[in-house]
Write a protein that holds these residues in place. Structure first.
Motif, PDB file in Angstrom:
ATOM      1  N   SER A 147       5.185 -17.056   4.172  1.00 46.55           N
ATOM      2  CA  SER A 147       3.944 -16.754   4.885  1.00 46.55           C
ATOM      3  C   SER A 147       2.961 -15.959   4.035  1.00 46.55           C
ATOM      4  N   LEU A 148       3.444 -15.410   2.944  1.00 43.14           N
ATOM      5  CA  LEU A 148       2.634 -14.565   2.065  1.00 43.14           C
ATOM      6  C   LEU A 148       2.793 -15.010   0.620  1.00 43.14           C
ATOM      7  N   PRO A 149       1.780 -14.796  -0.209  1.00 40.15           N
ATOM      8  CA  PRO A 149       1.922 -15.117  -1.633  1.00 40.15           C
ATOM      9  C   PRO A 149       2.838 -14.112  -2.327  1.00 40.15           C
ATOM     10  N   GLY A 150       3.427 -14.531  -3.410  1.00 41.51           N
ATOM     11  CA  GLY A 150       4.282 -13.633  -4.186  1.00 41.51           C
ATOM     12  C   GLY A 150       5.696 -13.586  -3.641  1.00 41.51           C
ATOM     13  N   THR A 151       6.423 -12.610  -4.099  1.00 43.68           N
ATOM     14  CA  THR A 151       7.821 -12.439  -3.701  1.00 43.68           C
ATOM     15  C   THR A 151       7.905 -11.507  -2.498  1.00 43.68           C
ATOM     16  N   THR A 152       8.768 -11.862  -1.544  1.00 43.18           N
ATOM     17  CA  THR A 152       8.969 -11.022  -0.362  1.00 43.18           C
ATOM     18  C   THR A 152      10.464 -10.878  -0.100  1.00 43.18           C
ATOM     19  N   LEU A 153      10.790  -9.912   0.722  1.00 46.18           N
ATOM     20  CA  LEU A 153      12.167  -9.746   1.167  1.00 46.18           C
ATOM     21  C   LEU A 153      12.363 -10.540   2.447  1.00 46.18           C
ATOM     22  N   LYS A 154      13.352 -11.422   2.450  1.00 46.73           N
ATOM     23  CA  LYS A 154      13.705 -12.176   3.651  1.00 46.73           C
ATOM     24  C   LYS A 154      14.826 -11.411   4.345  1.00 46.73           C
ATOM     25  N   ILE A 155      14.627 -11.117   5.614  1.00 43.53           N
ATOM     26  CA  ILE A 155      15.608 -10.379   6.393  1.00 43.53           C
ATOM     27  C   ILE A 155      16.219 -11.351   7.394  1.00 43.53           C
ATOM     28  N   SER A 156      17.544 -11.498   7.347  1.00 43.42           N
ATOM     29  CA  SER A 156      18.190 -12.422   8.285  1.00 43.42           C
ATOM     30  C   SER A 156      18.088 -11.875   9.698  1.00 43.42           C
ATOM     31  N   PHE A 157      18.081 -12.789  10.657  1.00 44.88           N
ATOM     32  CA  PHE A 157      17.980 -12.393  12.057  1.00 44.88           C
ATOM     33  C   PHE A 157      18.871 -13.302  12.877  1.00 44.88           C
TER      34      PHE A 157
ATOM     35  N   GLU B 202      27.872  -2.808  13.871  1.00 43.63           N
ATOM     36  CA  GLU B 202      27.984  -4.243  14.137  1.00 43.63           C
ATOM     37  C   GLU B 202      26.727  -5.016  13.751  1.00 43.63           C
ATOM     38  N   ASP B 203      25.651  -4.324  13.546  1.00 39.70           N
ATOM     39  CA  ASP B 203      24.346  -4.934  13.285  1.00 39.70           C
ATOM     40  C   ASP B 203      24.148  -5.094  11.785  1.00 39.70           C
ATOM     41  N   LYS B 204      24.288  -6.315  11.274  1.00 37.97           N
ATOM     42  CA  LYS B 204      24.160  -6.569   9.835  1.00 37.97           C
ATOM     43  C   LYS B 204      23.123  -7.663   9.595  1.00 37.97           C
ATOM     44  N   HIS B 205      22.158  -7.366   8.748  1.00 37.75           N
ATOM     45  CA  HIS B 205      21.109  -8.314   8.384  1.00 37.75           C
ATOM     46  C   HIS B 205      21.051  -8.382   6.862  1.00 37.75           C
ATOM     47  N   SER B 206      21.228  -9.566   6.310  1.00 36.92           N
ATOM     48  CA  SER B 206      21.194  -9.708   4.857  1.00 36.92           C
ATOM     49  C   SER B 206      19.748  -9.677   4.359  1.00 36.92           C
ATOM     50  N   ILE B 207      19.611  -9.218   3.123  1.00 38.35           N
ATOM     51  CA  ILE B 207      18.309  -9.100   2.476  1.00 38.35           C
ATOM     52  C   ILE B 207      18.321  -9.974   1.228  1.00 38.35           C
ATOM     53  N   THR B 208      17.341 -10.862   1.124  1.00 37.42           N
ATOM     54  CA  THR B 208      17.202 -11.681  -0.080  1.00 37.42           C
ATOM     55  C   THR B 208      15.757 -11.617  -0.554  1.00 37.42           C
ATOM     56  N   ARG B 209      15.564 -11.570  -1.854  1.00 35.14           N
ATOM     57  CA  ARG B 209      14.221 -11.543  -2.439  1.00 35.14           C
ATOM     58  C   ARG B 209      13.927 -12.956  -2.964  1.00 35.14           C
ATOM     59  N   ARG B 210      12.891 -13.556  -2.427  1.00 33.17           N
ATOM     60  CA  ARG B 210      12.496 -14.915  -2.825  1.00 33.17           C
ATOM     61  C   ARG B 210      10.981 -15.066  -2.709  1.00 33.17           C
ATOM     62  N   GLU B 211      10.525 -16.211  -3.168  1.00 30.96           N
ATOM     63  CA  GLU B 211       9.107 -16.535  -3.049  1.00 30.96           C
ATOM     64  C   GLU B 211       8.700 -16.488  -1.573  1.00 30.96           C
ATOM     65  N   GLY B 212       7.549 -15.901  -1.299  1.00 32.70           N
ATOM     66  CA  GLY B 212       7.079 -15.764   0.072  1.00 32.70           C
ATOM     67  C   GLY B 212       6.783 -17.100   0.725  1.00 32.70           C
TER      68      GLY B 212
ATOM     69  N   GLN C 221       0.833  -1.216   0.000  1.00 35.78           N
ATOM     70  CA  GLN C 221       0.000   0.000   0.000  1.00 35.78           C
ATOM     71  C   GLN C 221       0.864   1.261   0.000  1.00 35.78           C
ATOM     72  N   PHE C 222       2.118   1.114   0.426  1.00 35.61           N
ATOM     73  CA  PHE C 222       3.060   2.230   0.472  1.00 35.61           C
ATOM     74  C   PHE C 222       4.102   2.143  -0.641  1.00 35.61           C
ATOM     75  N   GLY C 223       3.900   1.209  -1.583  1.00 36.67           N
ATOM     76  CA  GLY C 223       4.839   1.046  -2.676  1.00 36.67           C
ATOM     77  C   GLY C 223       6.107   0.314  -2.276  1.00 36.67           C
ATOM     78  N   LYS C 224       6.051  -0.463  -1.202  1.00 40.46           N
ATOM     79  CA  LYS C 224       7.211  -1.204  -0.696  1.00 40.46           C
ATOM     80  C   LYS C 224       6.921  -2.702  -0.725  1.00 40.46           C
ATOM     81  N   GLU C 225       7.973  -3.488  -0.658  1.00 43.46           N
ATOM     82  CA  GLU C 225       7.815  -4.940  -0.652  1.00 43.46           C
ATOM     83  C   GLU C 225       7.561  -5.462   0.759  1.00 43.46           C
ATOM     84  N   GLU C 226       6.791  -6.534   0.825  1.00 49.08           N
ATOM     85  CA  GLU C 226       6.567  -7.199   2.109  1.00 49.08           C
ATOM     86  C   GLU C 226       7.871  -7.824   2.588  1.00 49.08           C
ATOM     87  N   MET C 227       8.007  -7.966   3.906  1.00 52.83           N
ATOM     88  CA  MET C 227       9.221  -8.515   4.520  1.00 52.83           C
ATOM     89  C   MET C 227       8.870  -9.697   5.406  1.00 52.83           C
ATOM     90  N   GLU C 228       9.791 -10.654   5.472  1.00 53.44           N
ATOM     91  CA  GLU C 228       9.622 -11.812   6.338  1.00 53.44           C
ATOM     92  C   GLU C 228      10.917 -12.086   7.092  1.00 53.44           C
TER      93      GLU C 228
END
Length: 89
Positions: free
Chosen positions: A69-79, A57-67, A10-17
């Motif tokens: 928990s959600l349909p479509g493509t989402t950004l996976k944020i490492s934790f 020191e705080d680094k989290h990788s971002i990968t775009r893959r098939e969702g 709704q804000f023009g951004k990708e969903e994150m997981e």
């Protein structure tokens, strides 16, 4: 522990997981809330292959893959969980 956004489009951004984090639910939730606030307030666009963090020191990788928990493509944020392992998918 998994956590995801719903409504970022709704804000023009990708969903994150965040997937399978070995951490307290409140820590995962608070991290994702902080990340969403940053993206929406700054207008920043997160991209596949980048990292993001709230300190040097705080680094989290971002990968775009098939969702998961959600349909479509989402950004996976490492934790980094309490066991010291980084999970991205």
């Amino acid at each position: 522990m998994c956590c995801y956004t719903y409504g970022m489009e709704q804000f023009g951004k990708e969903e994150m997981e965040i997937l399978d984090a070995n951490a307290q639910p409140s820590d995962v939730r608070n991290f994702l809330l902080d990340l969403v606030s940053y993206v929406l307030e700054s207008g920043e666009t997160l991209n596949d292959g980048e990292t993001i963090g709230f300190s040097m020191e705080d680094k989290h990788s971002i990968t775009r893959r098939e969702g998961v928990s959600l349909p479509g493509t989402t950004l996976k944020i490492s934790f980094l969980g309490i066991d010291g392992m980084v999970r991205t998918e």
